[in-house]
Design an enzyme around this catalytic site. Structure first.
Site, PDB file in Angstrom:
ATOM      1  CG  ASP A   1      -0.004  -0.245   2.469  1.00 18.24           C
ATOM      2  OD1 ASP A   1       0.671   0.457   2.500  1.00 18.24           O
ATOM      3  OD2 ASP A   1      -0.887  -0.401   3.599  1.00 18.24           O
TER       4      ASP A   1
ATOM      5  CG  ASP B   1       1.534   4.009   4.192  1.00 13.79           C
ATOM      6  OD1 ASP B   1       0.233   3.744   4.671  1.00 13.79           O
ATOM      7  OD2 ASP B   1       2.260   3.169   4.592  1.00 13.79           O
TER       8      ASP B   1
ATOM      9  CG  ASP C   1       8.293   0.700  12.957  1.00 12.22           C
ATOM     10  OD1 ASP C   1       9.119   1.920  11.563  1.00 12.22           O
ATOM     11  OD2 ASP C   1       7.382   0.344  12.879  1.00 12.22           O
TER      12      ASP C   1
END
Ligand code: ATP
Ligand code: MG
Length: 444
Positions: A50, A52, A133
């Protein structure tokens, strides 16, 4: 900053929806970048799952720009912009500040015992990079000049195929323990190594996953096991000792699995699911959880039976107990729970080969899934292997041939299985015949 002619990421590889969002934001005067998994995967020449987008626009500002937009999330507020089947996730740059009101009542960050419970303080793109992260996840593709921006050394990690956390490992896992699972998942998906510093706290901090919301862990399980790299995810979880945090009963069963049969069965189930994903066939969490929890439920059912509980009741109780325990960690939605329990409950019934029971079992709506499950258990014993082969043959025969193969009919019974049934049964038999042709795929 890597200018456009020095990287291999091109607009042609970006989805229509993501480009519309990026240009829409830029034309309205906001900063807009592709970020996260999409940039990482495109630089690795993989097709992103996907797209983002990160932007200087707030969720409300995003909503004003796009008609097809929905604001979602509380813990982490963002905008979903919808283009038919495609959803582009648009996140406002997060800041590292401690929060307070940002002037329009939207900024807040809530931290308890080092855990971030809400993260809605807006910030700059540099700050945004730091709260992501892994370094490889903090690369930005800027639609203003088509450059790739690397604030934290993500490119270097991509080249070295390793996952390094941004910031202090223990602090980042305390903020959000699910990052440990993300490390495992990305290592499995990309074939990367987890940096020793990022891996070191797993033993000490793995238990923090017990406090993660079970619904979020279910989502994470789906990403780990149903996205085409489930076998690698499982092996990585086992290697890092994190299986016991997500599936405590399975971890116990695996520890007692001296013959290795349970592990082999789980791996076969996961490999089968990965193949289905690669072939574009549908997969369901029910089959997968049935596989993962099998060792525990089979042991418990056997124990209850040894204590004198009749078989069907023993299985029912074992299934309920295992599902209830597992539900404390990973919230398995009810509809999958029913399917899992049915797949299990049908297993002992494969041992029965009287004419009546054979036909009844084959007419069961969950027969196909339960049969596939039986095949995976082939290593458990020779009897099971033989049983699997028997049921495979049984499905290749016509109802009449199958009936004939089941030995002589009682005297006086008319020929043909369908004819031997009372009227109501016969109709069922007819449906069964059809079902065998348009047999639904196992995991649907
Ligand atoms: P995938 O390819 O599976 O989508 P992804 O890295 O894109 O992997 P997403 O869950 O889509 O994973 O998240 C998008 C980006 O958001 C990540 O790349 C990362 O930069 C950031 N992110 C997601 N979850 C976290 C988290 N728990 N903590 C910090 N940053 C996160
Ligand atoms: Mg993503």
């Amino acid at each position: 900053m890597i200018p456009r002619d020095q990287h291999n990421l091109s607009r042609k590889q970006i989805s229509h929806g993501a480009l519309r969002v990026l240009y829409g934001l830029k034309d309205a005067g906001f900063r807009a970048c592709l970020v996260g998994g999409a940039v990482r995967d495109l630089l690795l020449e993989r097709r992103p799952k996907d797209f983002d987008v990160a932007t200087s626009a707030t969720p409300e500002e995003v909503r004003k720009l796009f008609r097809n937009c929905r604001l979602i999330g509380r813990r982490f507020r963002l905008a979903h912009v919808i283009f038919g089947p495609e959803i582009v996730e648009v996140a406002t740059f997060r800041g590292t500040g401690t929060g307070g009101d940002d002037g329009n009542g939207t900024g807040d960050r809530h931290v308890v015992d080092g855990r971030i419970l809400r993260d809605n303080v807006w910030g700059t793109i540099e700050e945004d990079a730091l709260r992501r992260d892994f370094r490889v996840n903090a690369l930005y593709y800027d639609i203003a000049d088509f450059s790739v921006i690397d604030f934290v050394g993500g490119i270097e990690d991509l080249e070295q195929k390793r996952l390094r956390l941004i910031g202090d490992a223990a602090t980042r896992y305390r903020e959000d323990p699910v990052r440990m699972l993300r490390a495992v998942r990305l290592a499995a998906k990309l074939g990367f190594t987890i940096d020793p510093v990022a891996e070191a706290p797993f033993d000490a901090l793995g238990s923090l996953l017990a406090d993660a919301p079970p619904a979020r862990l279910f989502d994470e399980c789906q990403k780990m096991f149903l996205a085409g790299y489930g076998l690698a995810s499982f092996r990585t979880l086992v290697r890092y000792g994190l299986m016991k945090q997500l599936f405590p009963g399975t971890a116990r069963a695996l520890a007692q699995d001296d013959s290795g049969a349970l592990r082999a069965m789980i791996e076969r189930g996961l490999a089968g699911t990965d193949t289905r994903v690669a072939d574009g066939r549908p997969v369901t969490p029910a089959f997968l959880f049935a596989v993962l929890l099998w060792g525990e439920v089979a042991t418990l059912a056997a124990k209850l039976q040894a204590e004198g509980t009749v078989r069907s009741l023993a299985w029912q109780r074992a299934a309920h107990r295992v599902m209830a325990e597992q539900g404390k960690r990973v919230a398995i939605p009810r509809r999958f729970g029913y399917a899992i329990e049915e797949i299990w409950a049908l297993q002992p019934r494969f041992a029965e080969r009287t004419r009546k029971r054979v036909f009844r079992l084959m007419a069961h709506p969950r027969f196909r899934a339960a049969y596939d499950f039986l095949l995976m258990r082939a290593d458990e014993s020779d009897a099971l292997r033989e049983s699997g082969e028997w049921w495979t043959r049984a499905q290749e025969l016509s109802p009449d041939e199958l009936s004939a193969s089941l030995g002589p009919r009682p005297p006086g019974a008319p020929a043909g299985e369908a004819a031997a049934k009372p009227k109501r049964r016969r109709r069922r038999g007819g449906r069964r015949g059809k079902a065998a042709d348009t047999r639904p795929d196992t995991q649907e």
